[in-house]
Design an enzyme around this catalytic site. Structure first.
Site, mmCIF file in Angstrom:
data_model
loop_
_atom_site.group_PDB
_atom_site.id
_atom_site.type_symbol
_atom_site.label_atom_id
_atom_site.label_comp_id
_atom_site.label_asym_id
_atom_site.label_seq_id
_atom_site.Cartn_x
_atom_site.Cartn_y
_atom_site.Cartn_z
ATOM 1 N N CYS A 270 -10.486 2.477 9.026
ATOM 2 C CA CYS A 270 -9.700 2.487 7.798
ATOM 3 C C CYS A 270 -9.002 1.285 7.696
ATOM 4 O O CYS A 270 -8.894 0.643 6.618
ATOM 5 C CB CYS A 270 -8.666 3.786 7.794
ATOM 6 S SG CYS A 270 -8.071 3.820 6.061
ATOM 7 N N GLY B 86 3.289 0.576 5.402
ATOM 8 C CA GLY B 86 4.394 1.263 6.097
ATOM 9 C C GLY B 86 4.198 1.475 7.515
ATOM 10 O O GLY B 86 4.963 2.004 8.155
ATOM 11 N N CYS C 24 -6.362 12.311 7.215
ATOM 12 C CA CYS C 24 -5.988 12.458 6.193
ATOM 13 C C CYS C 24 -7.113 13.154 5.296
ATOM 14 O O CYS C 24 -6.706 13.809 4.235
ATOM 15 C CB CYS C 24 -5.357 11.186 5.382
ATOM 16 S SG CYS C 24 -6.912 10.088 5.518
ATOM 17 N N GLY D 114 4.557 8.642 0.682
ATOM 18 C CA GLY D 114 5.400 8.866 1.734
ATOM 19 C C GLY D 114 6.465 8.127 2.010
ATOM 20 O O GLY D 114 6.747 7.062 1.255
ATOM 21 N N VAL D 115 7.348 8.412 2.856
ATOM 22 C CA VAL D 115 8.924 7.741 3.131
ATOM 23 C C VAL D 115 8.621 6.264 3.739
ATOM 24 O O VAL D 115 9.119 5.579 3.201
ATOM 25 C CB VAL D 115 9.743 8.394 4.054
ATOM 26 C CG1 VAL D 115 9.015 8.841 5.393
ATOM 27 C CG2 VAL D 115 10.960 7.968 4.159
ATOM 28 N N ASP D 116 7.677 6.232 4.422
ATOM 29 C CA ASP D 116 7.509 4.838 5.284
ATOM 30 C C ASP D 116 7.185 3.780 4.312
ATOM 31 O O ASP D 116 7.725 2.808 4.131
ATOM 32 C CB ASP D 116 6.589 4.964 6.562
ATOM 33 C CG ASP D 116 6.872 5.811 7.692
ATOM 34 O OD1 ASP D 116 8.088 5.892 7.435
ATOM 35 O OD2 ASP D 116 6.133 6.369 7.832
ATOM 36 N N ALA E 246 0.894 -1.266 -0.204
ATOM 37 C CA ALA E 246 -0.030 -0.020 -0.104
ATOM 38 C C ALA E 246 1.027 1.061 0.042
ATOM 39 O O ALA E 246 1.659 1.296 1.136
ATOM 40 C CB ALA E 246 -0.920 0.013 1.317
ATOM 41 N N MET E 247 1.043 2.042 -1.184
ATOM 42 C CA MET E 247 1.841 3.279 -1.143
ATOM 43 C C MET E 247 1.210 4.330 -1.167
ATOM 44 O O MET E 247 0.037 4.404 -1.705
ATOM 45 C CB MET E 247 2.577 3.057 -2.508
ATOM 46 C CG MET E 247 3.309 1.835 -2.781
ATOM 47 S SD MET E 247 4.221 1.838 -4.290
ATOM 48 C CE MET E 247 5.719 3.069 -3.946
ATOM 49 N N LEU F 205 -4.458 3.801 -2.909
ATOM 50 C CA LEU F 205 -5.710 4.006 -2.936
ATOM 51 C C LEU F 205 -5.928 5.566 -2.892
ATOM 52 O O LEU F 205 -5.415 6.460 -2.235
ATOM 53 C CB LEU F 205 -6.282 3.588 -1.677
ATOM 54 C CG LEU F 205 -6.213 2.161 -1.634
ATOM 55 C CD1 LEU F 205 -6.854 1.615 -0.280
ATOM 56 C CD2 LEU F 205 -7.003 1.198 -2.517
#
Lengths: 408, 375
Positions: free
Chosen positions: B109, B133, B210, B15-17, B11-12, B37
């Site tokens: 979520c 992440g 978010c 972000g960095v994580d 799941a991208m 998503l």
């Protein structure tokens, strides 16, 4: 792109995509044919003049453009002067609907005016017609379609009113491949003094188009759907048809589409029409056989599968399906990971489990319509490609169904 | 036929994580697929007549994630989940405010979107695992164990640990979950991002919800539920009206600042929010001493083992994401509810927040606090 990306050389690169790739989304776009690219080459390099300029550079470009008009006109049984180059199919649809409806309304002194289209139309037509209603005061009728996505001529006849100025109906449906009886629909419009536009974007790779036989006043094409370049389209406007400018500027394209003409694109369009004219009879026969192998194979191997669209009166390279209880987008991704590029047939815009409006208009039940899949073949498609799809697709459908059952 | 590599969907978010998670999995030799998503954000106007994007999936974030996927040589899909996110996360969150609680939207979520909608798509793609992440860890059962059980463990970084919001996971989720950042501290993850040349290495942390584009949850709630966010009285436990509140959703248990009290009441002992009383649209306040409670009641307790302990369990519990753990005894009750009795009274036990129980750094389970229990 940030500069760090340029230094990405750490050996991490992994090619997780399977090496085999099969492109079966030709209704979305096609590759440029080598002949077409070669024809465009001069206009992209040495012959860069502005076709509106008087000097020798401009004259060279103007000559190339004249020839493109003539060739495209000839391919459509139209005159060179009736051909307008645009930026693509969507722009052509916009110009035809806006330019035709506004001019006809004014000429006939109507206060509102009435436009007819259908529930199965491409967004380029649907959104334009709806904006004509919202922003320009037209009244709009969206005709229903039958279970194959086809408009019945009697339905059109019944919908025409005294104040109807324009009807826009597609020649071949992009999502389900069905062919509409455009000549008959056009004849009805002509008899009732209604301008008739057809979005014929999906057709040229498979059939010759004759604007007179089709009884159309406007016809839209997009070169990249038939092995030409992207970013160039054609609008045929029958001589004497009411038409007003949608965007304003210089007098290019005989005053019907301002803006410096994309000469390379125009030349490429003409070359592509020539290319498909040469290839399409043999390709249509070949691809129809492959398509039927594909359809028969899928229906036999995938439980609860059906063809969407007309079983026979459809584009030769177009196979479309609905699968009960399958999320079409998940299926598309599952196939992509196996290297098979297809489409759901309509863009999903919200993750909303909303089925395609076209499939719904055809009366397909929601649980089936959510699982729409479009597989469109092209001139390079081989029997091997179809065998690979038949080997892969049933497994992917099964997996999507299992996943939906495990995590809902 | 070559050995098939194990496929993992990451799941991208751009972000960095999650970017580092993807890079680590590629490095470890998995067949990695990235999915982003698109989540719902409040309708607004970005000045161009377009609705706002959810902050974590704004067009720039999508471009970042896509660029990272391209660098890693992995397929990347950006898929729309606005409607399902709105229904299962945002609406539920807003409705919980209408019930005079202070909900945490991350639970739904994780349960419905990441480990529901997205996991379903991951499995459809032929993935064996789904990675995120998050700073948490999964302990796989020992090979040959009589009753194999996956455990959810805190992340190695005590400050970043996100096991609290993942307590909703059960065995079928944990069996398929990977948290590649969980064994690292944040500084290491940033260092890995630099080593991998990921362009998001220096990106700032996002903290707010978010889907609030302006980070203004009060304005958001006022717009979403004008009928609930109505002014009303601030009262003492004895029922004496001593001020006026702007609308119950704007307050949470334990809050001290921002209470509009009548002038004569302000010189006394500091007052804290004790309770949101939906029936009377009243905000009940009291002194610090009155704020404490000895136990919390959870209506629907979830256990990561999918099985409630057979006897009361001495363990620790966290009552908010950033709260300190406190020791006590968890008592599973019939019908799936549970009670946690703290050794020491706790302030700020807040209906709507999660009570998450730990044995050491392993998550036992958790659930949404229905009410606090005075002892």
């Amino acid at each position: 792109m940030r500069s760090s990306l340029l230094f990405w050389r750490t050996g991490l690169y992994n090619s997780s995509m399977t090496s085999r790739r099969v492109y079966l989304d030709h209704s979305a776009t096609t590759p440029i044919a080598p002949d077409v690219l070669a024809a465009m080459q001069p206009a992209l390099t040495s012959e860069y003049g502005n076709a509106s300029a008087l000097h020798s550079f401009g004259r060279d470009a103007a000559a190339a453009l004249d020839e493109a008009h003539a060739l495209v006109g000839c391919a459509l049984s139209a005159r060179a002067g009736e051909i307008v180059f645009t930026a693509g199919g969507t722009e052509s649809d916009n110009l035809a609907i806006r330019g035709g409806a506004l001019a006809a309304r004014k000429r006939r002194g109507l206060e509102h005016g009435h436009i007819i289209s259908a529930l199965s139309e491409h967004h380029a037509v649907e959104a334009t017609v709806l904006q004509m209603r919202e922003m320009y005061g037209f009244e709009v009728t969206m005709l229903p379609v039958d279970s194959h996505g086809v408009v019945d001529p009697d339905t059109l006849r019944a919908a025409i009113r005294p104040d109807t100025v324009l009807a826009s109906l597609m020649l071949a449906n992009n999502e389900v491949g069905s062919l509409l009886p455009i000549a008959a629909l056009g004849a009805i419009c002509r008899e009732r003094n209604v301008l008739f536009h057809t979005d014929a974007v999906q057709a040229p790779a498979y059939q010759a188009l004759d604007v007179n036989a089709l009884n159309v006043d406007f016809l839209a094409l997009s070169a990249h759907k038939f092995y030409g370049p992207k970013g160039i389209g054609v609008l045929y406007i029958r001589e004497g048809t009411p038409y007003t400018l949608v965007s304003t500027g210089g007098g290019h394209e005989r005053g019907r589409r301002p803006g410096t003409v994309n000469v390379a694109g125009a030349v490429g369009t003409a070359a592509a029409l020539k290319y498909v004219a040469r290839e399409r009879a043999a390709q249509a026969t070949r691809l129809m056989a492959l398509r039927d192998t594909l359809i028969d194979g899928v229906l036999a191997a995938v439980p609860e599968s059906r063809v969407s669209g007309h079983p026979t009166l459809r584009l030769p390279g177009h196979a479309s399906f609905v699968f009960n209880g399958v999320d079409g987008e998940s299926l598309l991704m599952a196939l992509d990971v196996e290297g098979i590029a297809v489409s759901t047939g309509s863009a999903c815009t919200s993750g909303d489990p909303e089925p395609s409006p076209v499939l719904v208009a055809m009366g397909i039940a929601r649980e089936w319509a959510l699982g729409g899949l479009r597989i469109t073949l092209g001139y390079q498609t081989t029997a091997d490609d179809i065998a690979y799809v038949l080997e892969t697709l049933p497994r992917c459908v099964a997996r999507v169904r299992e996943a939906a059952a495990a995590f809902s | 036929m070559t050995q098939q590599k194990t496929r993992v969907v990451v799941a991208m978010s751009g972000g960095v994580d999650s970017s580092v998670a993807a890079a680590l999995l590629v490095e470890q030799g998995y067949d990695v697929v990235g999915i982003m998503l698109r989540l719902w954000a409040e309708e607004g106007d970005d000045g161009l007549g377009q609705p706002n994007s959810n902050r974590c999936c704004a067009p720039e974030a999508v471009a970042d994630a896509r660029a990272i996927a391209k660098m890693l040589g992995i397929p990347f899909y950006d898929i729309h989940a606005e409607q399902v996110f709105k229904q299962r996360v945002v609406d539920t969150w807003v409705n919980a405010y209408a019930d005079a609680t202070t909900p945490n939207p991350c639970f739904n979520c994780n349960r419905s979107i990441r480990f529901g909608f997205l996991m379903q798509r991951a499995l459809a793609l032929g993935a064996s695992y789904m990675a995120t992440g998050h700073y948490a860890r999964v302990i796989a059962p020992v090979a040959g164990a009589a009753s194999p059980v996956f455990k959810l463990r805190k992340g190695a970084d005590a400050h970043k640990d996100q096991s609290y919001v993942l307590h909703v996971l059960g065995q079928k989720d944990l069996a398929r979950a990977m948290f590649p950042c969980g064994g690292y501290v944040k500084a290491d993850v940033r260092e890995l991002a630099r080593r991998f040349n990921l362009p998001t290495a220096e990106r700032a942390e996002s903290q707010d919800l978010c889907f609030l584009t302006q980070g203004d949850y009060r304005g958001f709630l006022a717009r979403q539920m004008p009928e609930v966010a109505k002014p009303g009285p601030i009262v003492t436990a004895a029922g004496v009206e001593i001020g006026q509140h702007d609308g119950l959703p704007f307050y949470t248990v334990g809050q001290r600042r921002g209470l509009k009290l009548h002038a004569q009441s302000t010189d006394a002992e500091p007052l804290y929010v004790l309770k949101l009383d939906a029936a009377r649209n009243a905000l009940v306040v009291g002194t610090l001493a009155a704020l404490g409670a000895s136990a919390a009641f959870v209506g629907a307790m979830h256990y990561c083992d999918d099985l409630a302990p057979s006897a009361p369990l001495r363990c620790t519990a966290k009552i908010r994401y950033k709260a300190k753990e406190a020791a006590g005894v968890l008592t599973p009750l019939p019908n799936g509810s549970a009670e946690f009795v703290f050794d020491e009274p706790q302030r700020d036990i807040t209906p709507g927040q999660g009570l998450v129980c730990y044995l050491g750094d392993v998550v036992v389970g958790g659930g949404v606090i229905s009410r606090k229990v005075k002892g």
